[in-house]
Scaffold this motif. Structure first.
Motif, PDB file in Angstrom:
ATOM      1  N   SER A  93       0.629  -1.286  -0.038  1.00 37.78           N
ATOM      2  CA  SER A  93      -0.080  -0.080   0.074  1.00 37.78           C
ATOM      3  C   SER A  93       0.819   1.304   0.051  1.00 37.78           C
ATOM      4  N   TYR A  94       0.140   2.118  -0.286  1.00 36.37           N
ATOM      5  CA  TYR A  94       0.957   3.600   0.111  1.00 36.37           C
ATOM      6  C   TYR A  94       1.452   3.824   1.116  1.00 36.37           C
ATOM      7  N   GLY A  95       0.582   3.431   2.224  1.00 39.22           N
ATOM      8  CA  GLY A  95       0.914   3.455   3.722  1.00 39.22           C
ATOM      9  C   GLY A  95       2.611   2.888   3.952  1.00 39.22           C
TER      10      GLY A  95
ATOM     11  N   LEU B 103       5.403   4.961   2.933  1.00 41.16           N
ATOM     12  CA  LEU B 103       5.465   6.015   3.770  1.00 41.16           C
ATOM     13  C   LEU B 103       6.381   5.590   4.811  1.00 41.16           C
TER      14      LEU B 103
ATOM     15  N   ASP C 150       5.312   4.619   7.806  1.00 36.67           N
ATOM     16  CA  ASP C 150       5.188   5.647   9.151  1.00 36.67           C
ATOM     17  C   ASP C 150       3.920   4.880   9.900  1.00 36.67           C
TER      18      ASP C 150
ATOM     19  N   SER D  89       1.216   4.032   8.839  1.00 35.18           N
ATOM     20  CA  SER D  89      -0.596   4.542   8.246  1.00 35.18           C
ATOM     21  C   SER D  89      -0.936   3.336   7.499  1.00 35.18           C
ATOM     22  N   GLU D  90      -0.259   2.167   7.018  1.00 39.21           N
ATOM     23  CA  GLU D  90      -0.983   1.040   6.455  1.00 39.21           C
ATOM     24  C   GLU D  90      -1.898   0.496   7.436  1.00 39.21           C
TER      25      GLU D  90
ATOM     26  N   SER E  17      -3.676   2.660   9.937  1.00 35.92           N
ATOM     27  CA  SER E  17      -4.390   3.674  10.274  1.00 35.92           C
ATOM     28  C   SER E  17      -5.424   3.980   8.881  1.00 35.92           C
TER      29      SER E  17
ATOM     30  N   TYR F 270      -4.750   6.450   7.596  1.00 36.51           N
ATOM     31  CA  TYR F 270      -4.785   7.893   7.240  1.00 36.51           C
ATOM     32  C   TYR F 270      -3.698   8.283   6.413  1.00 36.51           C
ATOM     33  N   TYR F 271      -3.918   8.762   5.368  1.00 37.74           N
ATOM     34  CA  TYR F 271      -2.918   9.440   4.341  1.00 37.74           C
ATOM     35  C   TYR F 271      -2.552  10.829   4.299  1.00 37.74           C
TER      36      TYR F 271
ATOM     37  N   SER G 106      -9.113   2.038   8.395  1.00 43.30           N
ATOM     38  CA  SER G 106      -9.498   3.413   8.246  1.00 43.30           C
ATOM     39  C   SER G 106     -10.839   3.496   9.030  1.00 43.30           C
TER      40      SER G 106
END
Length: 330
Positions: free
Chosen positions: A131-133, A136, A138, A140-141, A143, A145-146, A215
């Motif tokens: 994922s994009y998270g 990152l 951080d 966020s995968e 949470s 929240y991106y 999410s």
């Protein structure tokens, strides 16, 4: 290269109704001496220790995996470029992740052909797309929240070139993993159509509470998007606690009417330990071993899952337990 439509279903049938996905890649790489104090995580081995990656793929194949997942989860062009590599070098590493898995699969299959009584299946290679998270790095995968500035188009742009490179490398299918929210699921589904991807895909979400996506969005909302896509053959859950899997499979398949999805369901949870994405460490929690997975895998299959494996902190021993109990039913 790649699979014709229906080949995943053929594998599931050959496996006796439930195909076995491999287990934690980074976990086993660490056991072999690799170190991951790096945002690239296991993808770092594509640069420093590619031979270890192939060795882990073979270990999972020996343990009975019907599907091996490539080392590209954390591998992104942007991530490699940030380490000083060129775009061409970065794309070559993405291709290498697929080639290592294909070579391991082909060598293993050639070897077992010497033994006519073997009970292995010709495994498939799934190219992992984190994922994009995950990029990152951080947390966020877990949470979803991106940030306020993320849009559908930005997510498609982020995934597009990596998707093209991985498909061109010749995997059998694509594995979009640890998707935490509806917008990224929608971006992936649209991108698969826009790129006219010729091989099957699965999209697996993560869940913290065992009820919703990370999410907080309902799986009914998330799956409604994917049910409309002919490019997505499989949906499911990965890198979530084993404790929540049975309830989620039932939610997807049986206990609600109409069903949330008619697509094949894949589940490959972590060991039950909890990852702190900010502190970069595993927090103490109930840890499920091979014996637990042996019992749980049967229940997940009976609930409706047709692809079962393990994610972070699971090992070849875990996958052997899953494979033995599922194939014992043949």
């Amino acid at each position: 290269m790649g699979l014709k439509k229906g080949a995943v279903e053929d594998l599931i049938e050959r496996a006796g109704g439930c195909a076995v996905i491999d287990g934690g890649l980074a976990t086993q790489l660490e056991a072999l001496g690799a170190h991951f104090d790096d945002p690239l995580w296991s993808a770092r081995c594509l640069i420093s220790n590619p031979e270890l990656i192939e060795e882990v793929h073979v270990q999972y194949l020996e343990s009975g995996a019907d599907i091996v997942v490539t080392s590209s989860y954390q591998a992104t062009i942007l991530g490699f470029v940030s380490k000083g590599l060129s775009v061409n070098e970065s794309e070559s590493l993405l291709q290498k992740s697929v080639h290592l898995a294909l070579e391991a699969r082909d060598k293993f299959w050639k070897l077992v052909q010497r033994y006519p009584s073997h009970n292995y299946n010709h495994a498939l290679v799934a190219a992992s797309v984190g994922s994009y998270g995950a990029y990152l790095a951080d947390g966020s995968e877990y949470s979803g929240y991106y940030g306020k500035d993320i849009t559908l188009e930005k997510l498609k742009d982020f995934h597009r070139r990596r998707l093209q490179v991985l498909v061109d490398a010749g995997p059998d299918l694509l594995a979009f993993e640890t998707i935490p929210n509806k917008i990224e699921a929608k971006a992936i589904a649209e991108l698969l159509d826009e790129e006219n991807v010729p091989i099957p895909s699965w999209i697996c979400f993560s869940s913290v509470n065992g009820e919703n996506a990370c999410s907080g969005e309902s799986f009914e909302e998330c799956l409604d998007i994917l049910n409309k896509s002919d490019k997505v053959s499989i949906v499911g859950i990965n890198c979530s606690s084993p404790q929540c899997i049975e309830n989620l499979v039932l939610k997807f398949r049986k206990s609600f009417f109409p069903q949330l999805t008619k697509k094949a369901i894949a589940v490959y949870p972590n060991s039950g330990e909890v990852w702190d994405g900010k502190a970069k460490l595993w927090l103490p929690s109930e840890c499920f071993g091979g014996e637990n997975f042996e019992v749980l895998a049967t229940r997940w299959h009976e609930a409706g899952a047709s692809l079962i494996g393990g994610c972070c902190r699971t090992t070849p021993s875990t996958i052997r337990s899953i494979s033995e109990v599922l194939k014992r039913r043949l």
